[in-house]
Design a protein around this motif. Structure first.
Motif, PDB file in Angstrom:
ATOM      1  N   VAL A   1      14.028  15.122 -12.266  1.00  0.00           N
ATOM      2  CA  VAL A   1      12.734  15.253 -12.915  1.00  0.00           C
ATOM      3  C   VAL A   1      11.693  14.353 -12.265  1.00  0.00           C
ATOM      4  O   VAL A   1      10.623  14.812 -11.860  1.00  0.00           O
ATOM      5  N   ALA A   2      12.008  13.062 -12.173  1.00  0.00           N
ATOM      6  CA  ALA A   2      11.050  12.113 -11.617  1.00  0.00           C
ATOM      7  C   ALA A   2      11.778  10.854 -11.167  1.00  0.00           C
ATOM      8  O   ALA A   2      12.826  10.514 -11.719  1.00  0.00           O
ATOM      9  N   VAL A   3      11.230  10.190 -10.179  1.00  0.00           N
ATOM     10  CA  VAL A   3      11.819   8.949  -9.670  1.00  0.00           C
ATOM     11  C   VAL A   3      10.705   7.963  -9.361  1.00  0.00           C
ATOM     12  O   VAL A   3       9.601   8.357  -8.949  1.00  0.00           O
ATOM     13  N   ILE A   4      11.012   6.687  -9.589  1.00  0.00           N
ATOM     14  CA  ILE A   4      10.093   5.621  -9.217  1.00  0.00           C
ATOM     15  C   ILE A   4      10.857   4.649  -8.332  1.00  0.00           C
ATOM     16  O   ILE A   4      11.988   4.271  -8.638  1.00  0.00           O
TER      17      ILE A   4
ATOM     18  N   ILE B   1       6.052   9.120 -14.550  1.00  0.00           N
ATOM     19  CA  ILE B   1       7.043   8.044 -14.602  1.00  0.00           C
ATOM     20  C   ILE B   1       6.346   6.728 -14.296  1.00  0.00           C
ATOM     21  O   ILE B   1       5.465   6.665 -13.435  1.00  0.00           O
ATOM     22  N   SER B   2       6.727   5.695 -15.028  1.00  0.00           N
ATOM     23  CA  SER B   2       6.121   4.380 -14.814  1.00  0.00           C
ATOM     24  C   SER B   2       7.147   3.311 -15.169  1.00  0.00           C
ATOM     25  O   SER B   2       8.226   3.620 -15.687  1.00  0.00           O
ATOM     26  N   ARG B   3       6.816   2.067 -14.884  1.00  0.00           N
ATOM     27  CA  ARG B   3       7.747   0.987 -15.202  1.00  0.00           C
ATOM     28  C   ARG B   3       6.999  -0.235 -15.689  1.00  0.00           C
ATOM     29  O   ARG B   3       5.851  -0.468 -15.310  1.00  0.00           O
ATOM     30  N   ASP B   4       7.660  -0.996 -16.518  1.00  0.00           N
ATOM     31  CA  ASP B   4       7.167  -2.285 -16.996  1.00  0.00           C
ATOM     32  C   ASP B   4       8.213  -3.305 -16.573  1.00  0.00           C
ATOM     33  O   ASP B   4       9.258  -3.431 -17.209  1.00  0.00           O
ATOM     34  N   ASN B   5       7.943  -4.010 -15.484  1.00  0.00           N
ATOM     35  CA  ASN B   5       8.934  -4.939 -14.940  1.00  0.00           C
ATOM     36  C   ASN B   5       9.244  -6.074 -15.901  1.00  0.00           C
ATOM     37  O   ASN B   5      10.367  -6.564 -15.956  1.00  0.00           O
TER      38      ASN B   5
ATOM     39  N   SER C   1       8.866  21.485 -11.255  1.00  0.00           N
ATOM     40  CA  SER C   1       8.656  22.063 -12.578  1.00  0.00           C
ATOM     41  C   SER C   1       7.904  21.149 -13.537  1.00  0.00           C
ATOM     42  O   SER C   1       7.437  21.608 -14.589  1.00  0.00           O
ATOM     43  N   VAL C   2       7.759  19.872 -13.182  1.00  0.00           N
ATOM     44  CA  VAL C   2       7.098  18.934 -14.099  1.00  0.00           C
ATOM     45  C   VAL C   2       5.856  18.299 -13.506  1.00  0.00           C
ATOM     46  O   VAL C   2       5.172  17.524 -14.188  1.00  0.00           O
ATOM     47  N   LYS C   3       5.544  18.597 -12.261  1.00  0.00           N
ATOM     48  CA  LYS C   3       4.364  18.005 -11.623  1.00  0.00           C
ATOM     49  C   LYS C   3       3.111  18.302 -12.429  1.00  0.00           C
ATOM     50  O   LYS C   3       2.886  19.425 -12.870  1.00  0.00           O
TER      51      LYS C   3
ATOM     52  N   LYS D   1       9.536  -5.910 -19.006  1.00  0.00           N
ATOM     53  CA  LYS D   1      10.465  -5.418 -20.032  1.00  0.00           C
ATOM     54  C   LYS D   1      11.686  -4.737 -19.428  1.00  0.00           C
ATOM     55  O   LYS D   1      12.523  -4.198 -20.164  1.00  0.00           O
ATOM     56  N   ASN D   2      11.778  -4.729 -18.105  1.00  0.00           N
ATOM     57  CA  ASN D   2      12.894  -4.048 -17.421  1.00  0.00           C
ATOM     58  C   ASN D   2      13.051  -2.608 -17.918  1.00  0.00           C
ATOM     59  O   ASN D   2      14.169  -2.124 -18.127  1.00  0.00           O
ATOM     60  N   THR D   3      11.947  -1.941 -18.076  1.00  0.00           N
ATOM     61  CA  THR D   3      11.964  -0.607 -18.674  1.00  0.00           C
ATOM     62  C   THR D   3      11.211   0.391 -17.800  1.00  0.00           C
ATOM     63  O   THR D   3      10.143   0.068 -17.264  1.00  0.00           O
ATOM     64  N   VAL D   4      11.792   1.561 -17.685  1.00  0.00           N
ATOM     65  CA  VAL D   4      11.146   2.682 -17.008  1.00  0.00           C
ATOM     66  C   VAL D   4      10.842   3.745 -18.056  1.00  0.00           C
ATOM     67  O   VAL D   4      11.684   4.051 -18.906  1.00  0.00           O
ATOM     68  N   TYR D   5       9.647   4.303 -17.972  1.00  0.00           N
ATOM     69  CA  TYR D   5       9.201   5.285 -18.953  1.00  0.00           C
ATOM     70  C   TYR D   5       9.020   6.658 -18.302  1.00  0.00           C
ATOM     71  O   TYR D   5       8.730   6.763 -17.106  1.00  0.00           O
ATOM     72  N   LEU D   6       9.168   7.686 -19.127  1.00  0.00           N
ATOM     73  CA  LEU D   6       8.812   9.041 -18.711  1.00  0.00           C
ATOM     74  C   LEU D   6       7.907   9.622 -19.783  1.00  0.00           C
ATOM     75  O   LEU D   6       8.355   9.942 -20.881  1.00  0.00           O
ATOM     76  N   GLN D   7       6.623   9.689 -19.464  1.00  0.00           N
ATOM     77  CA  GLN D   7       5.654  10.298 -20.370  1.00  0.00           C
ATOM     78  C   GLN D   7       5.634  11.790 -20.102  1.00  0.00           C
ATOM     79  O   GLN D   7       5.360  12.224 -18.969  1.00  0.00           O
ATOM     80  N   MET D   8       5.925  12.563 -21.121  1.00  0.00           N
ATOM     81  CA  MET D   8       6.011  14.019 -20.981  1.00  0.00           C
ATOM     82  C   MET D   8       4.924  14.666 -21.830  1.00  0.00           C
ATOM     83  O   MET D   8       4.924  14.537 -23.059  1.00  0.00           O
TER      84      MET D   8
END
Length: 125
Positions: free
Chosen positions: A48-51, A70-74, A63-65, A76-83
């Motif tokens: 789907v997506a990669v950062i 996709i984004s990250r908050d370093n 299919s999702v472009k 918080k060690n978290t990667v997000y996928l806003q759909m």
């Protein structure tokens, strides 16, 4: 291996939005890329997506472009996928995965050895 925990899945109507979260256990700098994949029964897993960790770069499946981000908050060690603008065909189990492949794993699932347990996304009216 890297411990990954996804959250944020659920049910939404077509056209709606969801944000998935993936907590990366060892921190994003221990990986070269973090990606989201999805799978429905009877179908192959789809990237789907990669950062990428070592550069400010992202990559999306066709299919999702234009709809997913996709984004990250370093901190918080978290990667997000806003759909956004979700469609029924987005219904799937969504998995977060981490790669230590040199240069990043891209959307090639074979380059990802660490996977989360998955979170279900259902788009239906």
């Amino acid at each position: 291996q890297v411990h990954l925990v996804e959250s944020g899945g659920g049910s939404v109507q077509p056209g709606g939005s969801l944000r998935l979260s993936c907590v990366v256990g060892e921190g994003p700098y221990s990986t070269t890329s973090v990606a989201w994949f999805r799978q429905t029964p009877g179908k192959e897993r789809e990237g789907v997506a990669v950062i990428f960790t070592d550069r400010v770069s992202t990559l999306y499946g066709d299919s999702v472009k234009g709809r997913f981000t996709i984004s990250r908050d370093n901190a918080k060690n978290t990667v997000y996928l806003q759909m956004n603008s979700l469609k029924p065909e987005d219904t799937a189990m969504y998995y977060c995965a981490a790669s230590r492949w040199f240069g990043g794993g891209g959307l090639d699932q074979k380059k990802y050895l660490s996977w989360g347990q998955g979170t279900q996304v259902t788009v239906s009216s």
